[in-house]
Every structure is written in C-alpha cells, then in structure tokens.
Scaffold this motif. Structure first.
Motif, PDB file in Angstrom:
ATOM      1  N   TRP A   1      94.075  48.243  56.080  1.00  0.00           N
ATOM      2  CA  TRP A   1      94.010  49.669  55.755  1.00  0.00           C
ATOM      3  C   TRP A   1      93.392  49.874  54.372  1.00  0.00           C
ATOM      4  CZ3 TRP A   1      99.732  50.962  57.455  1.00  0.00           C
ATOM      5  CH2 TRP A   1      99.768  51.061  58.849  1.00  0.00           C
ATOM      6  N   ALA A   2      93.832  49.077  53.396  1.00  0.00           N
ATOM      7  CA  ALA A   2      93.324  49.218  52.031  1.00  0.00           C
ATOM      8  C   ALA A   2      91.840  48.911  51.954  1.00  0.00           C
ATOM      9  CB  ALA A   2      94.107  48.307  51.084  1.00  0.00           C
ATOM     10  N   GLN A   3      91.351  48.052  52.840  1.00  0.00           N
ATOM     11  CA  GLN A   3      89.931  47.702  52.834  1.00  0.00           C
ATOM     12  C   GLN A   3      89.035  48.874  53.237  1.00  0.00           C
ATOM     13  OE1 GLN A   3      88.877  43.935  54.791  1.00  0.00           O
ATOM     14  NE2 GLN A   3      90.944  43.186  54.340  1.00  0.00           N
ATOM     15  N   ARG A   4      89.622  49.925  53.773  1.00  0.00           N
ATOM     16  CA  ARG A   4      88.832  51.129  54.062  1.00  0.00           C
ATOM     17  C   ARG A   4      88.333  51.765  52.766  1.00  0.00           C
ATOM     18  NH1 ARG A   4      88.940  52.642  59.267  1.00  0.00           N
ATOM     19  NH2 ARG A   4      90.472  51.624  60.610  1.00  0.00           N
ATOM     20  N   ILE A   5      88.986  51.420  51.672  1.00  0.00           N
ATOM     21  CA  ILE A   5      88.551  51.912  50.357  1.00  0.00           C
ATOM     22  C   ILE A   5      87.580  50.934  49.717  1.00  0.00           C
ATOM     23  CG2 ILE A   5      89.310  52.602  48.042  1.00  0.00           C
ATOM     24  CD1 ILE A   5      92.045  53.250  49.240  1.00  0.00           C
ATOM     25  N   THR A   6      87.900  49.646  49.782  1.00  0.00           N
ATOM     26  CA  THR A   6      87.146  48.646  49.019  1.00  0.00           C
ATOM     27  C   THR A   6      85.949  48.060  49.767  1.00  0.00           C
ATOM     28  OG1 THR A   6      88.590  46.837  49.752  1.00  0.00           O
ATOM     29  CG2 THR A   6      89.215  48.009  47.742  1.00  0.00           C
TER      30      THR A   6
ATOM     31  N   SER B   1      82.837  43.882  62.309  1.00  0.00           N
ATOM     32  CA  SER B   1      83.826  44.652  61.549  1.00  0.00           C
ATOM     33  C   SER B   1      83.695  44.346  60.060  1.00  0.00           C
ATOM     34  CB  SER B   1      85.234  44.301  62.020  1.00  0.00           C
ATOM     35  OG  SER B   1      86.201  44.913  61.177  1.00  0.00           O
ATOM     36  N   ARG B   2      83.958  45.331  59.244  1.00  0.00           N
ATOM     37  CA  ARG B   2      83.930  45.105  57.798  1.00  0.00           C
ATOM     38  C   ARG B   2      85.332  44.846  57.240  1.00  0.00           C
ATOM     39  NH1 ARG B   2      83.811  51.095  57.434  1.00  0.00           N
ATOM     40  NH2 ARG B   2      85.229  51.761  55.754  1.00  0.00           N
ATOM     41  N   PHE B   3      86.322  44.769  58.111  1.00  0.00           N
ATOM     42  CA  PHE B   3      87.705  44.544  57.691  1.00  0.00           C
ATOM     43  C   PHE B   3      88.130  43.122  58.057  1.00  0.00           C
ATOM     44  CE2 PHE B   3      87.466  49.039  59.236  1.00  0.00           C
ATOM     45  CZ  PHE B   3      87.265  49.603  57.986  1.00  0.00           C
ATOM     46  N   HIS B   4      88.323  42.292  57.040  1.00  0.00           N
ATOM     47  CA  HIS B   4      88.643  40.884  57.284  1.00  0.00           C
ATOM     48  C   HIS B   4      90.014  40.543  56.703  1.00  0.00           C
ATOM     49  CE1 HIS B   4      88.184  36.558  57.685  1.00  0.00           C
ATOM     50  NE2 HIS B   4      87.070  36.753  58.362  1.00  0.00           N
ATOM     51  N   PRO B   5      90.851  39.783  57.449  1.00  0.00           N
ATOM     52  CA  PRO B   5      92.217  39.486  56.979  1.00  0.00           C
ATOM     53  C   PRO B   5      92.271  38.592  55.747  1.00  0.00           C
ATOM     54  CG  PRO B   5      91.721  38.245  58.983  1.00  0.00           C
ATOM     55  CD  PRO B   5      90.604  39.231  58.799  1.00  0.00           C
ATOM     56  N   ARG B   6      91.229  37.806  55.481  1.00  0.00           N
ATOM     57  CA  ARG B   6      91.249  36.897  54.321  1.00  0.00           C
ATOM     58  C   ARG B   6      90.551  37.525  53.127  1.00  0.00           C
ATOM     59  NH1 ARG B   6      88.262  32.934  54.593  1.00  0.00           N
ATOM     60  NH2 ARG B   6      87.226  33.203  56.596  1.00  0.00           N
ATOM     61  N   CYS B   7      90.854  38.767  52.859  1.00  0.00           N
ATOM     62  CA  CYS B   7      90.180  39.502  51.781  1.00  0.00           C
ATOM     63  C   CYS B   7      91.064  39.558  50.541  1.00  0.00           C
ATOM     64  CB  CYS B   7      89.853  40.908  52.267  1.00  0.00           C
ATOM     65  SG  CYS B   7      89.185  41.995  50.998  1.00  0.00           S
ATOM     66  N   GLY B   8      90.436  39.613  49.374  1.00  0.00           N
ATOM     67  CA  GLY B   8      91.183  39.735  48.133  1.00  0.00           C
ATOM     68  C   GLY B   8      92.000  41.016  48.077  1.00  0.00           C
ATOM     69  N   THR B   9      91.475  42.090  48.668  1.00  0.00           N
ATOM     70  CA  THR B   9      92.229  43.344  48.725  1.00  0.00           C
ATOM     71  C   THR B   9      93.517  43.141  49.501  1.00  0.00           C
ATOM     72  OG1 THR B   9      90.165  44.622  48.679  1.00  0.00           O
ATOM     73  CG2 THR B   9      92.157  45.763  49.417  1.00  0.00           C
TER      74      THR B   9
ATOM     75  N   MET C   1     105.696  35.370  43.687  1.00  0.00           N
ATOM     76  CA  MET C   1     105.124  36.453  44.490  1.00  0.00           C
ATOM     77  C   MET C   1     103.676  36.148  44.871  1.00  0.00           C
ATOM     78  SD  MET C   1     106.580  39.700  42.315  1.00  0.00           S
ATOM     79  CE  MET C   1     108.249  39.692  41.648  1.00  0.00           C
ATOM     80  N   VAL C   2     102.914  35.650  43.897  1.00  0.00           N
ATOM     81  CA  VAL C   2     101.520  35.301  44.160  1.00  0.00           C
ATOM     82  C   VAL C   2     101.441  34.164  45.180  1.00  0.00           C
ATOM     83  CG1 VAL C   2      99.414  34.320  43.144  1.00  0.00           C
ATOM     84  CG2 VAL C   2     100.679  36.108  41.929  1.00  0.00           C
ATOM     85  N   GLY C   3     102.307  33.177  45.014  1.00  0.00           N
ATOM     86  CA  GLY C   3     102.322  32.050  45.941  1.00  0.00           C
ATOM     87  C   GLY C   3     102.642  32.475  47.358  1.00  0.00           C
ATOM     88  N   LEU C   4     103.632  33.357  47.524  1.00  0.00           N
ATOM     89  CA  LEU C   4     103.982  33.852  48.857  1.00  0.00           C
ATOM     90  C   LEU C   4     102.852  34.680  49.441  1.00  0.00           C
ATOM     91  CD1 LEU C   4     107.722  34.883  48.303  1.00  0.00           C
ATOM     92  CD2 LEU C   4     106.881  33.082  49.820  1.00  0.00           C
ATOM     93  N   GLY C   5     102.235  35.532  48.605  1.00  0.00           N
ATOM     94  CA  GLY C   5     101.114  36.342  49.079  1.00  0.00           C
ATOM     95  C   GLY C   5      99.960  35.485  49.556  1.00  0.00           C
ATOM     96  N   TYR C   6      99.684  34.415  48.821  1.00  0.00           N
ATOM     97  CA  TYR C   6      98.610  33.494  49.210  1.00  0.00           C
ATOM     98  C   TYR C   6      98.914  32.840  50.556  1.00  0.00           C
ATOM     99  CZ  TYR C   6      95.578  29.387  49.135  1.00  0.00           C
ATOM    100  OH  TYR C   6      94.662  28.417  49.467  1.00  0.00           O
ATOM    101  N   GLU C   7     100.159  32.409  50.761  1.00  0.00           N
ATOM    102  CA  GLU C   7     100.525  31.753  52.017  1.00  0.00           C
ATOM    103  C   GLU C   7     100.419  32.718  53.191  1.00  0.00           C
ATOM    104  OE1 GLU C   7     100.892  28.567  52.268  1.00  0.00           O
ATOM    105  OE2 GLU C   7     100.786  28.279  50.092  1.00  0.00           O
TER     106      GLU C   7
END
Length: 343
Positions: A302-307, A227-235, A274-280
C-alpha cells in the motif's frame, strides 16, 4: 496495459535495487551496477563495490544479519547516489548552484575529503531527526495527552507506572503516530518534482525485477506491463519495521524503574531487534508466497503507491541495462523456483 500481478511469477531472485537521480542501481550476488541516463540516446553504466564491514559468521545469523545488511546497504546506496549525482551534474540534467561562503570554506578546509565529511554529518543529522520523530516524540505526546488516564503511582516509593491497558494503548498510539508521520513525510516528498522522477525510476526498478522473475525477455514492452509493487522493497521494510515496533513496545514498561523518560531510551536500545525482525519478515515475503506472507506484505505494498510511480520508457531502458549487467550466468541469484500466486 494492465499491470501483471505475481500470479505469473515463475521464480524469485535475490537481485534488488534502488532508484537514483536519473538512474538505477541493481545489486546481484556477484556485481552491483549503476546505470544513469546521460541523454536521450546514452546510458552510462559502472560497477561499484563496497567492502562489507561484517564478515564474521555471527553477522549472518537471523535477526543479526538484518542490522549488518542494512548498514552495508546504506553504504552502498551512498556510493551509488554520489555517482549518480556526479553524472547528472556532468550531463546537465541537474543544475549546479553557486556554492555559498560556508560551502567554499568547507571545500577549502576538507578538500577531497569533503564528500565523506558531508555524508557523515548528513547521516548523524538524519539519524538524530529520525530518533526524535519516531522514538521520543510519540512517547512524549502520549505522556502529555493520554498518559494521565493510565498512570499509577506507588504510594510507598512514588514510582510512576502505567496499567497493563495503558501499556497496550501507548504502544498502539506510538505505532500509529509513527506510521502517520512516515506516510505524511512520503506524501510531502512525493510532491517535489525531482522526487517524482526518482519515484518513477523506483517503479521501473520493480517492474524490471518482476519481468525477470516472470521469465520474460527484458524489453521495454514486457517490463511496462509488470506490477510496480514488489514485496522486497525498502518502503515495505520501513513499514513492517514500524509495525514490529508496536509489538515490541508491548514488552517495554511505560515507565521503567518509575522513570517515564526511560521508555524511549529502551525503545532506542531495542531498535536493532525491530530492524532485525523487519528484515526477516521482508526476506520471508520475498522468498515465499502464501497467506501469511501476503498479509505481512500488504501494508508495505500500500505504501508503495506513494513511493513508486509509472515510469517512462527511457527509465525502463535504464533499469534493463542495470538488470542485465548483474544477472549471473550460473543462476546463483535464484532463491526459489515456484508457481507463485496472489489474488
């Protein structure tokens, strides 16, 4: 061949990476390697290192570590991008344009320090643009359009505030607008020829990491079916952070102390939270696979379908070279051995 999903995943690694100009950066617990495609038969690899700015134990605490990690990751990415750009120019895969008079003046004035100066200026402008688009613009648009319907004025002090419903509506309005702006920007960028190739390398990076996590031999054929969709992605991190901003916004007064302009200021001050929560959240999704983490990961996937795009074989070969270089012999990259499953 149909992509495999996470149901075959046997382990989770801490190794991550990013797509570059005609290349891939992979970051392991002990090494960070950049692999660049020089020509059809040659891949250039080089280890890079950036000394962490935040070494104290305080910066390792939950929520705080997200800020420190993001800053160090940005510094590392800048270095990797610079290396990849240099190699692309040397190889002729990217044409070097004739410098303008202003560029010649900059080079003459700053000399060898020009790249650092450009990076600083680009960072400042990028942050200013991001703050304008994602902090001040959404708040201002709400005040100009829907704000009047929820406005409350204190007859004694003339202080302006909003109803509880107005606070919720504003937070939702700003959050949805931020996500729309982000998705629109990514869609626009994805139409550029150079970025299409970067997004293909991005897909190669994810597929290669999944191949390793599925405990399969790192070959082009094995990587291609992942798969090209990974949960630990910057997107995913950016999307989750934007969603978190909606929740955080519920606790920010629409007009703090009766001043509407203080709302975006408060949002700016709470950006590290917000950044800290997103990272966690992303860290949680990367280490575990259950109903909660699937829900948290879905918008980012879903967003990774673009990136991310389906990579070419030569891109996969580049990602494999970078991946092999950073896999430690002692298994220190493995954060979870599991029989992960997603529908």
């Amino acid at each position: 061949m149909k992509e495999q999903d996470r149901k075959q995943q046997k382990r989770i690694t801490s190794i991550g990476g990013s797509a570059l100009i005609e290349g891939i950066m992979m970051r392991g617990p002990k090494r960070t390697t950049v692999a660049c495609r020089i020509d059809k038969d040659h891949i250039y690899t080089e280890d890079i290192e950036v000394k962490p700015l935040f070494k104290a134990k305080f910066w390792k605490l939950p929520l705080i570590r997200g800020i420190a990690g993001m800053i160090d990751s940005m510094r590392l990415s800048y270095k990797a991008l610079g290396l990849a750009a240099d190699k692309a120019l040397e190889a002729g895969t990217v044409e070097e344009e004739e410098p303008s008079k202003f560029e010649k003046w900059l080079e003459k004035t700053f000399g060898d320090k020009l790249m650092n100066v450009v990076m600083v200026i680009a960072s400042v402008l990028g942050i200013a643009l991001a703050l304008g688009l994602f902090v001040f613009l959404p708040a201002a648009l709400f005040d100009w359009t829907l704000g009047g319907a929820f406005k409350v004025v204190d007859p004694a002090t003339q202080a302006v505030s909003y109803t509880v419903a107005g606070q919720f509506v504003k937070s939702a309005f700003c959050g949805v607008l931020k996500i729309a702006l982000f998705i629109g920007y990514m869609l626009l960028v994805s139409q550029m020829a150079d970025m299409k190739r970067v997004f293909k390398y991005h897909g190669a990076e994810h597929k290669t990491i999944f191949c390793y996590e599925n405990d399969e031999e790192l070959t082009v054929e094995n990587v291609r079916k992942q798969s090209r969709f990974h949960p630990r992605c910057g997107t995913s991190f950016l999307v989750v952070t934007l969603l978190v901003s909606i929740f955080v916004g519920l606790f920010i007064p629409v007009a703090p102390f009766g001043v509407k302009l203080l709302n975006p200021v408060f949002r700016l001050l709470l950006l590290p939270v917000m950044v800290g929560l997103g990272y966690e959240f992303i860290k949680l999704c990367g280490r575990h696979d259950n109903k909660l983490t699937r829900i948290l990961a879905t918008p980012g996937l879903w967003a990774q379908r673009i990136t991310t795009k389906e990579p070419e074989d030569e891109m996969i070969e580049c990602a494999i070279e970078a991946m092999k270089a950073v896999i430690p012999d002692d298994g220190s990259d493995i954060v979870n051995n599991c029989a992960c499953a997603t529908p």
